[in-house]
Scaffold this motif. Structure first.
Motif, PDB file in Angstrom:
ATOM      1  N   LYS A   1       0.876  -0.631   0.213  1.00 24.49           N
ATOM      2  CA  LYS A   1      -0.291  -0.370  -0.167  1.00 24.49           C
ATOM      3  C   LYS A   1       1.131   1.570   0.249  1.00 24.49           C
ATOM      4  CE  LYS A   1      -3.910   1.744   3.140  1.00 24.49           C
ATOM      5  NZ  LYS A   1      -4.744   1.619   3.551  1.00 24.49           N
ATOM      6  N   LYS A   2       2.012   1.130   0.929  1.00 23.33           N
ATOM      7  CA  LYS A   2       2.428   2.010   0.955  1.00 23.33           C
ATOM      8  C   LYS A   2       3.533   2.682  -0.586  1.00 23.33           C
ATOM      9  CE  LYS A   2       3.659   2.540   5.846  1.00 23.33           C
ATOM     10  NZ  LYS A   2       4.728   1.962   7.136  1.00 23.33           N
ATOM     11  N   LEU A   3       4.038   1.140  -1.054  1.00 26.13           N
ATOM     12  CA  LEU A   3       4.769   1.599  -2.451  1.00 26.13           C
ATOM     13  C   LEU A   3       3.915   2.333  -3.721  1.00 26.13           C
ATOM     14  CD1 LEU A   3       6.783  -1.768  -2.150  1.00 26.13           C
ATOM     15  CD2 LEU A   3       7.508   0.718  -2.519  1.00 26.13           C
ATOM     16  N   ASN A   4       2.601   1.704  -3.344  1.00 24.87           N
ATOM     17  CA  ASN A   4       1.283   1.839  -4.171  1.00 24.87           C
ATOM     18  C   ASN A   4       1.409   3.854  -4.068  1.00 24.87           C
ATOM     19  OD1 ASN A   4       2.036  -0.268  -6.172  1.00 24.87           O
ATOM     20  ND2 ASN A   4       0.234  -1.619  -4.732  1.00 24.87           N
ATOM     21  N   SER A   5       1.232   4.286  -3.584  1.00 24.21           N
ATOM     22  CA  SER A   5       0.613   5.471  -2.634  1.00 24.21           C
ATOM     23  C   SER A   5       1.699   6.701  -3.238  1.00 24.21           C
ATOM     24  CB  SER A   5       0.349   5.981  -1.078  1.00 24.21           C
ATOM     25  OG  SER A   5       0.963   5.663  -0.251  1.00 24.21           O
ATOM     26  N   PRO A   6       1.442   7.305  -3.651  1.00 23.43           N
ATOM     27  CA  PRO A   6       1.609   8.683  -4.379  1.00 23.43           C
ATOM     28  C   PRO A   6       3.164   8.941  -3.159  1.00 23.43           C
ATOM     29  CG  PRO A   6      -0.118   9.622  -4.493  1.00 23.43           C
ATOM     30  CD  PRO A   6      -0.084   8.252  -4.442  1.00 23.43           C
ATOM     31  N   PRO A   7       4.162   9.410  -3.279  1.00 20.18           N
ATOM     32  CA  PRO A   7       4.842   9.923  -2.128  1.00 20.18           C
ATOM     33  C   PRO A   7       4.531  11.605  -1.700  1.00 20.18           C
ATOM     34  CG  PRO A   7       6.808  10.413  -4.202  1.00 20.18           C
ATOM     35  CD  PRO A   7       5.219   9.282  -4.670  1.00 20.18           C
ATOM     36  N   LYS A   8       3.929  12.194  -0.632  1.00 19.11           N
ATOM     37  CA  LYS A   8       3.839  13.033  -0.481  1.00 19.11           C
ATOM     38  C   LYS A   8       4.898  14.323  -0.334  1.00 19.11           C
ATOM     39  CE  LYS A   8       0.283  10.923   3.269  1.00 19.11           C
ATOM     40  NZ  LYS A   8      -0.294  10.810   4.758  1.00 19.11           N
TER      41      LYS A   8
END
Length: 147
Positions: free
Chosen positions: A136-143
């Motif tokens: 999930k973290k890898l697939n979410s765009p960086p903030k």
């Protein structure tokens, strides 16, 4: 005959089957054992039983290695039957296992029922949750960083 010599295709008469092997007959007679149909049937039963153990021993030995890793129970010298009993305890903990100290001591049974499969399950749940969280973290765009 087929049980002891699987590739044997000949069909022998009862009279021909009884002495089966002159050498075997000679050795057994020396010890006071007369070869008869019952002796041959018992030899086939012994062979089939040993074959069953041989067929499963590699798998059970591998399971024993994993069991030692998760439960810290030294099972290197355990018989295939003891390993099979242990797998039964782990797989179906509520199943009643005949009490036999040679197969599993009360302490080992208790430890396996309380620790063994639960520890594996807990470890698998932890790994699966961590995997899902990481994906999930890898697939979410960086903030974006704010200054």
């Amino acid at each position: 005959m087929k049980s002891l010599v699987p590739r044997e295709d000949s069909t022998l008469s009862k009279e021909d089957r009884l002495p089966m092997s002159f050498g075997m007959d000679k050795i057994l007679r020396r010890h006071g054992i007369v070869v008869n149909e019952q002796i041959i049937e018992h030899a086939c039963i012994l062979y089939d039983c040993e074959l069953c153990e041989t067929r499963h021993s590699r798998f059970l030995a591998t399971c024993g290695e994993h069991l030692e890793e998760i439960s810290c129970i030294d099972c290197k010298r355990w018989s295939p039957m003891k390993l099979a009993t242990t797998l039964m305890i782990l797989s179906i903990p509520e199943e009643e296992i005949p009490s036999d100290p040679e197969l599993a001591s009360d302490e080992e049974v208790s430890k396996l029922r309380s620790d063994g499969s639960k520890r594996i399950y807990s470890e698998m749940v932890w790994a699966r949750e961590l995997l899902a969280e990481t994906v999930k973290k890898l697939n979410s765009p960086p903030k974006p960083k704010s200054f």
